[in-house]
Design a protein around this motif. Sequence first.
Motif, PDB file in Angstrom:
ATOM      1  N   GLU A 171       0.724  -1.134  -0.240  1.00 30.43           N
ATOM      2  CA  GLU A 171       0.102  -0.092  -0.012  1.00 30.43           C
ATOM      3  C   GLU A 171       0.800   1.196  -0.087  1.00 30.43           C
ATOM      4  N   GLY A 172       2.031   1.286   0.750  1.00 29.35           N
ATOM      5  CA  GLY A 172       3.055   2.385   0.752  1.00 29.35           C
ATOM      6  C   GLY A 172       3.498   2.619  -0.530  1.00 29.35           C
ATOM      7  N   GLU A 173       4.121   1.639  -1.191  1.00 28.25           N
ATOM      8  CA  GLU A 173       4.594   1.684  -2.608  1.00 28.25           C
ATOM      9  C   GLU A 173       3.503   2.228  -3.641  1.00 28.25           C
ATOM     10  N   ALA A 174       2.247   1.642  -3.521  1.00 26.56           N
ATOM     11  CA  ALA A 174       1.181   1.855  -4.343  1.00 26.56           C
ATOM     12  C   ALA A 174       0.914   3.456  -4.267  1.00 26.56           C
ATOM     13  N   ALA A 175       1.029   3.890  -2.851  1.00 23.18           N
ATOM     14  CA  ALA A 175       0.657   5.436  -2.572  1.00 23.18           C
ATOM     15  C   ALA A 175       1.594   6.559  -3.286  1.00 23.18           C
ATOM     16  N   VAL A 176       2.907   5.916  -3.260  1.00 23.92           N
ATOM     17  CA  VAL A 176       3.823   6.766  -3.881  1.00 23.92           C
ATOM     18  C   VAL A 176       3.897   6.803  -5.433  1.00 23.92           C
ATOM     19  N   ARG A 177       3.308   5.605  -6.080  1.00 21.76           N
ATOM     20  CA  ARG A 177       3.262   5.533  -7.536  1.00 21.76           C
ATOM     21  C   ARG A 177       1.908   6.658  -7.800  1.00 21.76           C
ATOM     22  N   ARG A 178       0.896   6.344  -7.063  1.00 17.59           N
ATOM     23  CA  ARG A 178      -0.343   7.449  -7.356  1.00 17.59           C
ATOM     24  C   ARG A 178       0.031   8.590  -7.251  1.00 17.59           C
ATOM     25  N   VAL A 179       0.721   9.137  -6.139  1.00 22.68           N
ATOM     26  CA  VAL A 179       1.240  10.726  -6.086  1.00 22.68           C
ATOM     27  C   VAL A 179       2.103  10.868  -7.344  1.00 22.68           C
ATOM     28  N   VAL A 180       2.821  10.089  -7.559  1.00 23.40           N
ATOM     29  CA  VAL A 180       3.840  10.503  -8.917  1.00 23.40           C
ATOM     30  C   VAL A 180       2.673  10.488 -10.099  1.00 23.40           C
ATOM     31  N   ALA A 181       1.935   9.825 -10.368  1.00 26.47           N
ATOM     32  CA  ALA A 181       1.104   9.592 -11.406  1.00 26.47           C
ATOM     33  C   ALA A 181       0.225  11.096 -11.353  1.00 26.47           C
ATOM     34  N   SER A 182      -0.253  11.478 -10.236  1.00 29.21           N
ATOM     35  CA  SER A 182      -1.030  12.550 -10.078  1.00 29.21           C
ATOM     36  C   SER A 182      -0.045  13.802 -10.530  1.00 29.21           C
TER      37      SER A 182
ATOM     38  N   GLU B 102      14.221  13.254  -8.425  1.00 30.15           N
ATOM     39  CA  GLU B 102      13.945  12.019  -9.060  1.00 30.15           C
ATOM     40  C   GLU B 102      13.830  10.985  -8.065  1.00 30.15           C
ATOM     41  N   GLU B 103      14.281  11.343  -6.720  1.00 29.95           N
ATOM     42  CA  GLU B 103      13.951  10.300  -5.687  1.00 29.95           C
ATOM     43  C   GLU B 103      12.478  10.094  -5.321  1.00 29.95           C
ATOM     44  N   LEU B 104      11.618  11.077  -5.762  1.00 30.68           N
ATOM     45  CA  LEU B 104      10.189  10.971  -5.223  1.00 30.68           C
ATOM     46  C   LEU B 104       9.683  10.081  -6.005  1.00 30.68           C
ATOM     47  N   GLY B 105      10.311   9.562  -6.922  1.00 27.63           N
ATOM     48  CA  GLY B 105       9.488   8.387  -7.467  1.00 27.63           C
ATOM     49  C   GLY B 105       9.575   6.844  -7.096  1.00 27.63           C
ATOM     50  N   ARG B 106      10.422   6.624  -6.098  1.00 28.31           N
ATOM     51  CA  ARG B 106      10.376   5.454  -5.087  1.00 28.31           C
ATOM     52  C   ARG B 106      10.393   5.871  -3.510  1.00 28.31           C
ATOM     53  N   THR B 107      10.096   4.593  -2.967  1.00 30.65           N
ATOM     54  CA  THR B 107       9.835   4.755  -1.598  1.00 30.65           C
ATOM     55  C   THR B 107      11.330   5.027  -1.052  1.00 30.65           C
ATOM     56  N   LEU B 108      11.330   5.303   0.231  1.00 29.19           N
ATOM     57  CA  LEU B 108      12.624   5.753   1.070  1.00 29.19           C
ATOM     58  C   LEU B 108      13.375   4.248   1.173  1.00 29.19           C
ATOM     59  N   PRO B 109      14.586   4.123   1.373  1.00 21.93           N
ATOM     60  CA  PRO B 109      15.082   2.865   1.536  1.00 21.93           C
ATOM     61  C   PRO B 109      14.783   2.310   2.764  1.00 21.93           C
ATOM     62  N   GLU B 110      14.707   3.064   3.912  1.00 20.02           N
ATOM     63  CA  GLU B 110      14.137   2.625   5.152  1.00 20.02           C
ATOM     64  C   GLU B 110      12.701   2.071   5.355  1.00 20.02           C
ATOM     65  N   PHE B 111      11.895   2.438   4.232  1.00 18.00           N
ATOM     66  CA  PHE B 111      10.483   2.246   4.268  1.00 18.00           C
ATOM     67  C   PHE B 111      10.225   0.747   4.633  1.00 18.00           C
TER      68      PHE B 111
END
Length: 615
Positions: A389-400, A415-424
């Motif tokens: 769900e966290g990764e999907a949320a990041v993808r939806r924000v990027v698409a928006s 560009e780092e916004l396109g993927r979750t944080l390493p510590e996620f």
Amino acid sequence: MSVESLSAALVRLREALGAVRLPLDLPDAQAVLSRAREQAAQLDDYVLPRLGRLDAPLLAVVGGSTGAGKSTLVNSLIGRPVTAAGVIRPTTRAAVLVHHPDDAAWFTSSQVLPGLARSDGPTQDVRALQLVAEPSLPRGLAVLDAPDLDSVVAENRALAGQLLAAADLWLFVTSAARYADAVPWDYLRSAAERKAVVAVVLDRLPPAAVDDIPAHLGQMMSQRGLAESPLFAVPETEVDADGLLPAAAVAPIRSWLAELAHSAVRRNEVVVQTLDGAITALAAAAPQVAEAVEAQQDAVATLRGDVESIFAMAAESISAQTADGTMLRGEVLARWQDFVGTGEFFRAVEQKIGRMRDRLTAAVKGEPRQAAQLKIAVESGLEILLREEGEAAVRRVVASWQAHPAGRRLLAEHEELGRTLPEFGPAAAQAVRDWQGDVLTLVTSEGQQKKAKARYLALGLNGIGVALMIVVFSQTGGLIGAEVGIAGGTAVLAQRLLEAVFGEDAVRRLARQAKQQLDARTAQVLAPESARFQAVLDQIEVRPGQAEELRAAVAELDRARAEADRFTSAPVPKAPAIPVPTELAALAAEVTRRPQPQPAERDEESTPVEEVEHS
């Protein structure tokens, strides 16, 4: 209302314009920002200084196209070389301002064009203003030779525009070959729109074109709001050894400027007309800047709202899936069946209840190993759910954001916004373990307070903990089909077991508390992912309330202009209209009677304004 009140309103507008930032890549944002900077510069360079000293010398700025002969004209008007002229382009680098020695104090200080350094000799510094004292120039008049408006050097073009915006009077120089070029007419149109006083000099006029080009140029001026502007023609002729035109060629221009300088009434009328036109134009243009600022604020709000709503939806989705039976599938369901379906669980419970009479403390040992396996399955299932769900949320924000022009630019810059944080991922795993610890703490605390401690110890800490987790996962009864009979049945069993230990009310309370803690842990995991998008938006220099400040400044300026005394304590007598030179009067009168002539042949590289307007 006094001139002081008008000046205060303009200062407020200047402060509001100076604070404008349009960092988001929205349509026309850079163009509006450029105009806002130009407006602020004009307030600094011309409007505020001129409003403070209406008796300052008249500043006539000589501007025009490359190669039009501006510097030659200035030198010829003065009667000696004061500014560089030549065939190598661009010739004019720094601006050259010629003034009477008695007027030096006006220009050596920072009252006029404060952003330019002063120089008393030739310089190539585009941000410098070379001052030349010339006794032959009338007092009350200064002539400024500006760089080319269409210079190949961007700094020259910017300086030329700045100087024209600071002029009381434009002496606009064009040539017979390039008088219809588009770039100069853009500036002339701007001058007409703000009612600036403009005189046009048609330079290098061939004798054969004296009947055609001035008439055509006069017609173009009339069509573009400059019908009242004087038009001077300078014939094509040889220059002397000093590069000066014959005195007779520039005599009409020199006489006209001298008349303005010597007549306080005429000079004041020119100043008032240009100053009032500049203030009117500023008041009309500022609301467009406010709209652009508001568009930036709206864009930030939209992008921020996308982040908030998408991550809120992700949290709600996790909350729903951890309550509707979704978790009672796959590995969790299999391990639960192993735990309660083999009979080992019930035998262990019965044996331990019997032994409680002898030794209660022994009951915490020997828990069914299936309880530990079920706990691990729950942990794994929850971790997967949080991560997906966290990764999907990041993808939806990027698409928006990709669908928004400002968002696209921000994503390109970050560009780092396109993927979750390493510590996620590790954070999600830790959150699940922490929640399982929360559940064990709840049941431990509740078990110690109950009389049915034997049943509690018989089930074991992990056993009763995972039973509570199963109850949490099935609170809203979202199971369908065959799952109702399988997972649903096991959820009911977990409910009954816990009720036998703690009682019905306590189970409901424990399940509610455990669910609230799980939702809180979920929010903690998602928060850093949402926060990094918000942090990017927080860095954008769009201050709330800027649009309102601009509109308030314009409203105050409109009130001041409506009540002001037009910059003087008494009405200014109406001066005669500025005449067209005698030798061109007949041509100007014939403009409306003769067919429109074709302009003279122009340079191939020039772009006629008529072609631009009709393309």
